[in-house]
Motif scaffolding. Structure first.
Motif, short mmCIF file in Angstrom:
data_model
loop_
_atom_site.label_atom_id
_atom_site.label_comp_id
_atom_site.label_asym_id
_atom_site.label_seq_id
_atom_site.Cartn_x
_atom_site.Cartn_y
_atom_site.Cartn_z
N ARG A 131 -3.96 2.94 -27.11
CA ARG A 131 -5.35 2.81 -26.69
C ARG A 131 -6.14 2.15 -27.81
N GLU A 132 -5.99 0.84 -27.97
CA GLU A 132 -6.68 0.16 -29.07
C GLU A 132 -7.02 -1.26 -28.65
N TYR A 133 -7.73 -1.95 -29.50
CA TYR A 133 -8.14 -3.31 -29.20
C TYR A 133 -7.17 -4.25 -29.92
N ASN B 96 -11.43 0.88 -13.61
CA ASN B 96 -10.86 1.70 -14.66
C ASN B 96 -9.39 1.36 -14.90
N ASN C 284 2.04 2.57 -19.71
CA ASN C 284 1.99 4.03 -19.68
C ASN C 284 3.34 4.63 -19.27
N SER D 86 -5.68 0.39 -16.43
CA SER D 86 -4.88 0.96 -17.51
C SER D 86 -4.93 0.07 -18.74
N LYS E 124 -18.08 -2.78 -27.32
CA LYS E 124 -18.49 -1.54 -26.66
C LYS E 124 -17.37 -0.92 -25.82
N ILE E 125 -16.34 -1.70 -25.49
CA ILE E 125 -15.26 -1.16 -24.66
C ILE E 125 -14.34 -0.31 -25.51
N LYS E 126 -14.51 0.99 -25.39
CA LYS E 126 -13.75 1.88 -26.27
C LYS E 126 -12.72 2.70 -25.49
N HIS E 127 -12.98 2.89 -24.21
CA HIS E 127 -12.21 3.86 -23.44
C HIS E 127 -10.97 3.24 -22.78
N ILE E 128 -10.81 1.95 -22.91
CA ILE E 128 -9.68 1.28 -22.25
C ILE E 128 -9.00 0.39 -23.27
#
Lengths: 239, 297, 239, 297
Positions: free
Chosen positions: B25-27, B147, B59, B149, B174-178
Motif C-alpha cells: 500500500r504505497e506510492y 475504490n 492482493n 485495489s 492526497k491519495i493515501k488510502h489506495i
C-alpha cells in the motif's frame, strides 16, 4: 494572379456540373406525370428495396466494420480489398456476375426464381453495390474511437459487449448515419445491374430509361426531377 | 499488494522483458524514457494486454488471465480518455452505474469524490470543454470512485503545462488510502511522489527500490538517464558539482533557470553539468569540486 | 465469444461478395469471344474515352482541389456540395440531365451533334461522373500538405507559382494517382447515362448489356471477365 | 534593423493589437503564453500574413506589402516544415537553387553552414529519419544559408525534450552575425538568450526592453505570467523568497527538482512559491524573508 487563373478552372468545372442540374430542376416538364400509377409504383419499389438493402447492410456492416477496425489478422488487407471490389466493377458486369453465380451453382439455382425479375433481386443488387460504403463508413467510425476509452470502460467493470453498446456504438452515430445514406443512395442509383437481373418490378431509374427509349426526353424529364430531389434531399442530410 | 513476476510481452514496437517487482500500500513511481514501453506494463496489469508469459498477483489473487472488468483496478490513461458523449457527472458515475448501484448511493459517492478532487463545480459540464488539468481530475475521480485495489496512472502530467503539473502532483499526494502505480519520464515527479521507485529502460526494470536509487545509480545507463555526469566509472549528480574559483574548467554553455544557472563545463575532456548561482559567462574559467561520487558497476 | 459472433457477420458478407466474383473468374466461358472485332472496338472506345475524360478531369481537378484546400470563401460549402452531386444522382438521371441541357439551350444545341451517339458524348458522361473523385482526392492531398512548408519555400525566395510546382504538387503525387484511378474507374463503369446519351460507339458495359439481352448470359460472360480484370488491375495499383 | 509600428492583425482566433517595437543587430526574445498569438507577429514579419494595419520596416525599407519571397527573412516555423521530398542537402540548398546560384557556390555554402551547425554527417539523409533536434538544425541551416536580414524563430524548442533543448539553445547562441527574433513561452530561454526581451499577452506587447524587465514586472499580469508571488501590490520572485526557521508559514506542497525543492507556503492567506535546499515536509512550519520586492503599478 496565380490564384485567379486557378479559380477560372474551378468556376468552369462548377458550371459544367451546376448548369445542367439547375436547368433540369427549373425545366422539369409536366410534373403531373409523377402521379401516374406506374411512376408511383416505381418510386415505391425503389425506396422500399433501398430501405431493405440498407437495413441488411447495416446489420452486416456494424460487426464487419468493428472487426476491421479493431483486429489485425492474416489476409486482412486482401479481405478489405475484396469488400471494396463492388465499387470498382462496372455496373452491368455486376449484374452478369450475380446472375452467373446463381445459375451456375446447382444447389442455389432455385433462388433464381426469387431474384430474377423480382423485388428481392433488386435488394440483392442494391446490397451488393451499397455494402462497401456502409462498411467503410462504419470502420472509419470505429477507427476514430480512441481504444483507451474502451479500455477504461472495461476497467470500470463493463464487459466487452456492454462497452460496445454503451460506449463505442453511440460514439459512431454520425458514421452510421452517413453509411446508411451513402449505401442507400448508391443502391437506388443503380441501373446497369438492375437491367440484367430485375427489369421488373421497375425501379425509377429503369422507368426513366424505358420512358426515354419509348417516348423520348420529355416523358422522362419529370421523373428524373423527382429522383434528383430525392437524391439531393438525402445528400443534404448527409452534410 | 501487487506482485509482478517475470512478466514478458511484445506489443507493437514495445516490449517488456522479464519484469518482476512487488509493492504494498504505497506510492510507486516507475521512471523511464518516453517510448520505453512503460505503458505496456500498465496495460498488462490493467488486463488490457495479455502477457506473453509471467504472472500478476493482486492482493494474493492471480489475476493474470482475468479480463479487465473483473480486476478492480483504476486506470487513468495518458490522454485521460473521458467518455466524450457523457458529462462530467456521468463519466464519474459510470463505474457505479455499470455495477447497478442505487441512485442515491451513486449521487452521494460522486459528490464525495468530486469534493475530494475539487471538481464539484464541474459536474454538469461537457467534458470537451474542460482544460487538461480538469480532465485529469475527472479521470482520476472516475477511477477512484470504485475504490480500486490499485490505481494505475500512465504519465498523468505529460499533457499539461508546468503550473498545472505542480497542481496535479499536489492532488496525487492526497491519495493515501489506495496503492498507486504511476509511470512517468519526469524525474521531479519520481523524486516528489515516489515512496518506491523503479527505473525502466528498453523493456527492462533495471532498478527498483526506495527513493535512494535515484541518488545512487547502479550502472552507466541509469546514471546517464538520470542526468548524472560520468567520469571514468564514477557518476556525479550535477547538484553535487560545486563551482568555485580556479581554472581546470571552461564554461561552454549556460542556461539561466532564474533561481540558478545550469552550466556546462569542459573539464579533462568531459562536459560536466553543474548548477550554480554565480554570474558566469561562456568562456570563463572555473574550478570544480565533486561533493559526492557513486562508483558504477 | 463476442468477437466470434461479430466475425460470423464479416465472413458472411465477405462470401456474399467474394463467391460470385471468384465463380465468374473461374468460369469465364468462351474467352475467344474477346477477340471478336466488336469486342475489341468496345474496349478501345471505353479505355480511350476513359483516358481522355480522366485527363480533362486532371487538368481541372488540380486547380480546383488547390483552391478548395487553400482558401475559404462565401458559399464554399455550397460549391463543394455541388461538385459532389454527380456522385449522388442516379445514373440514368445523369443522362437525362445532360441531354436536356444540351437540347434545352438554343445556342449550344449544335453541340448535340458531337455528343449524342458520339465518342465525345461518352467522354462528357465519364467526366461528369468521374470529376468528383478527382477533385476530392486532390483536395485531400493539398489539405495534407502542411502550409508552413509552402510558407518556408516562399521566404526562401520562391514565388507562389514556383512553390506550387516545386513543392506542393510533387508532395501530392499519390493523391493525383488515386484521383486518376478512381475517376477513370468510375467513368468506364458507367452504363445508365451512356445508354441515354451515346449508345454508339458501344462501350464495353453497353456491349455486355446488349449481348445479354440478345444472346443471353453465356455471350456476355467472357466480356464481363475481361472488364473485371481491367477493374481489378486498376484497383490493385490504387492500393 | 527591424522596426514594427502599430501592427494589428486578426487571424483565426488570434490577434495582434497595435504592436510596436524596434530591434537592432541583436538577439530579441518575445515571451508569451502558448496561444497568445505570438506566431501571428512572426508570420506578419515574414510576409505570410498581411497585417490589417501598421507598418514593418526592415533596414529602413518599408516591407509591409512585399511578398515573402522579396523580403529576405529567414523563417523557422515551430514544426520545422522541412521539405519531406528532398534530402537534407537539397533542403538546405533550396534557397540558393531558387536564386539560381552556381553549383559550386551552392556546394561550398551548404558545406560551410552544415559544419557551423554540426550537421555535416546528415547531408545525405532523408529528412523523415531525423530526430527533432536534427530537424531543427537543418531548418536553421536552410534559413541561414541565404544570409537573411533577420532570422525569425517560432518556438524553436517546443517540440524537443529538455536535453535537446539545452543543445539547441547553445547552437542558437552561436548566431551572432544576424539579428534574431525568437518567440517562446519558455522563461529560461528568454533569460538565457535574450539581449532584448518582450512580453506578449492577449495580442499586446505589454513590455519590451532589456533583460531586466524579467526581474521587474511592471504590472500584475506580467508578474503572474513570470511566476512571481504577488502580495498586495508587490511582486516577489520565488528566488527572492528565503525560507528560514519560524512559523508564520506552513508548507502545503513540495516539488523535488533535485538540486533544490520548490515549496508552496501558506502565508497570510497567500500561497507563496519559493525555492529551498532544506529538507522540508508538507505541514512543516517555516519563516519567510523577502530579499527583493517590486512595486506593481
Amino acid at each position: 494572379k496565380f490564384d485567379a487563373v486557378m479559380s477560372v478552372f474551378l468556376v468552369m468545372i462548377f458550371l459544367f456540373i451546376f448548369l445542367p442540374i439547375i436547368y433540369m430542376l427549373s425545366n422539369p416538364g409536366d410534373l403531373s406525370l409523377l402521379l401516374d400509377k406506374e411512376v408511383i409504383d416505381a418510386f415505391k419499389t425503389t425506396l422500399l428495396a433501398g430501405a431493405v438493402a440498407t437495413l441488411i447492410a447495416l446489420i452486416f456492416g456494424i460487426p464487419t466494420g468493428y472487426i476491421l477496425a479493431r483486429y489485425d489478422f492474416k489476409f486482412k488487407s486482401f479481405l478489405e480489398a475484396v469488400l471494396d471490389l463492388p465499387m470498382a466493377i462496372p455496373h452491368s458486369v455486376i449484374g452478369i456476375i450475380i446472375l452467373s453465380f446463381i445459375y451456375g451453382i446447382d444447389i442455389i439455382k432455385f433462388i433464381g426464381r426469387y431474384i430474377v425479375d423480382n423485388f428481392w433481386g433488386i435488394v440483392v443488387v442494391y446490397l451488393f453495390v451499397g455494402i462497401p460504403f456502409m462498411i467503410n463508413s462504419i470502420r472509419d467510425g470505429f477507427l476514430s474511437v480512441d481504444e483507451e476509452i474502451e479500455y477504461v470502460s472495461r476497467t470500470l467493470g463493463a464487459s466487452k459487449i456492454r462497452t460496445f453498446f454503451e460506449i463505442s456504438l453511440p460514439l459512431i452515430k454520425n458514421n452510421i448515419i452517413s453509411g446508411v445514406i451513402l449505401s442507400f443512395a448508391r443502391g437506388i442509383s443503380e441501373v446497369g445491374a438492375i437491367l440484367i437481373i430485375a427489369y421488373y418490378p421497375k425501379t425509377v431509374p429503369v422507368l426513366i430509361l424505358e420512358r426515354f427509349m419509348s417516348f423520348g426526353l420529355d416523358a422522362s424529364k419529370p421523373i428524373s426531377v423527382g429522383m434528383i430531389l430525392v437524391s439531393i434531399a438525402l445528400f443534404a442530410v448527409l452534410r | 499488494m501487487l506482485k509482478v513476476e517475470n512478466l514478458s510481452k511484445i506489443w507493437k514496437d514495445f516490449k517488456l522483458k522479464n519484469v518482476s517487482f512487488e509493492m504494498d500500500r504505497e506510492y510507486c513511481v516507475i521512471l523511464g524514457p518516453s517510448g520505453a514501453g512503460k505503458s505496456v506494463l500498465i496495460k498488462c496489469i490493467a488486463g488490457i494486454l495479455k502477457p506473453d508469459s509471467g504472472k500478476i498477483l493482486l492482493n494474493g489473487e492471480d489475476i493474470t488471465n482475468l479480463p479487465p472488468e473483473k480486476r478492480n483496478v483504476g486506470y487513468v490513461p495518458q490522454n485521460y480518455a473521458l467518455f466524450p458523449n457523457k458529462n462530467v457527472y456521468k463519466n464519474i458515475a459510470y463505474g457505479l452505474i455499470i455495477k447497478k448501484a442505487n441512485r442515491l448511493e451513486i449521487d452521494r459517492k460522486v459528490k464525495e469524490i468530486a469534493e475530494f478532487l475539487n471538481i464539484s463545480h464541474l459536474l454538469d459540464r461537457n467534458v470537451k470543454t474542460l482544460s487538461g488539468g480538469e480532465q485529469q481530475r475527472v479521470a482520476l475521480a472516475r477511477a477512484l470512485i470504485l475504490n480500486p485495489s490499485i490505481l494505475l496512472l500512465d504519465e498523468p502530467t505529460s499533457a499539461v503545462d508546468i503550473k498545472i503539473k505542480e497542481n496535479i502532483i499536489s492532488e496525487l499526494k492526497k491519495i493515501k488510502h489506495i496503492p498507486v502505480l504511476h509511470i512517468t519520464h519526469d524525474l521531479a515527479e519520481a523524486r516528489t511522489l515516489g515512496e518506491k521507485v523503479g527505473i525502466f529502460m528498453n523493456g527492462e526494470l533495471i532498478a527498483f527500490g526506495n527513493r535512494d536509487i535515484l541518488k545512487k545509480p547502479k550502472n552507466k545507463k541509469v546514471a546517464e538517464f538520470l542526468g548524472f555526469n560520468i567520469i571514468n566509472d564514477k557518476a556525479i549528480a550535477p547538484e553535487d558539482v560545486i563551482i568555485k574559483d580556479g581554472n581546470e574548467g571552461e564554461v561552454v554553455n549556460i542556461i539561466d533557470y532564474g533561481k540558478y544557472k545550469k552550466v556546462f563545463v569542459k573539464y579533462n575532456g568531459y562536459i560536466i553539468k553543474a548548477f550554480t548561482e554565480r554570474d558566469l559567462n561562456i568562456g570563463d574559467n572555473v574550478g570544480l569540486e565533486f561533493r559526492e561520487e557513486t562508483k558504477l558497476s
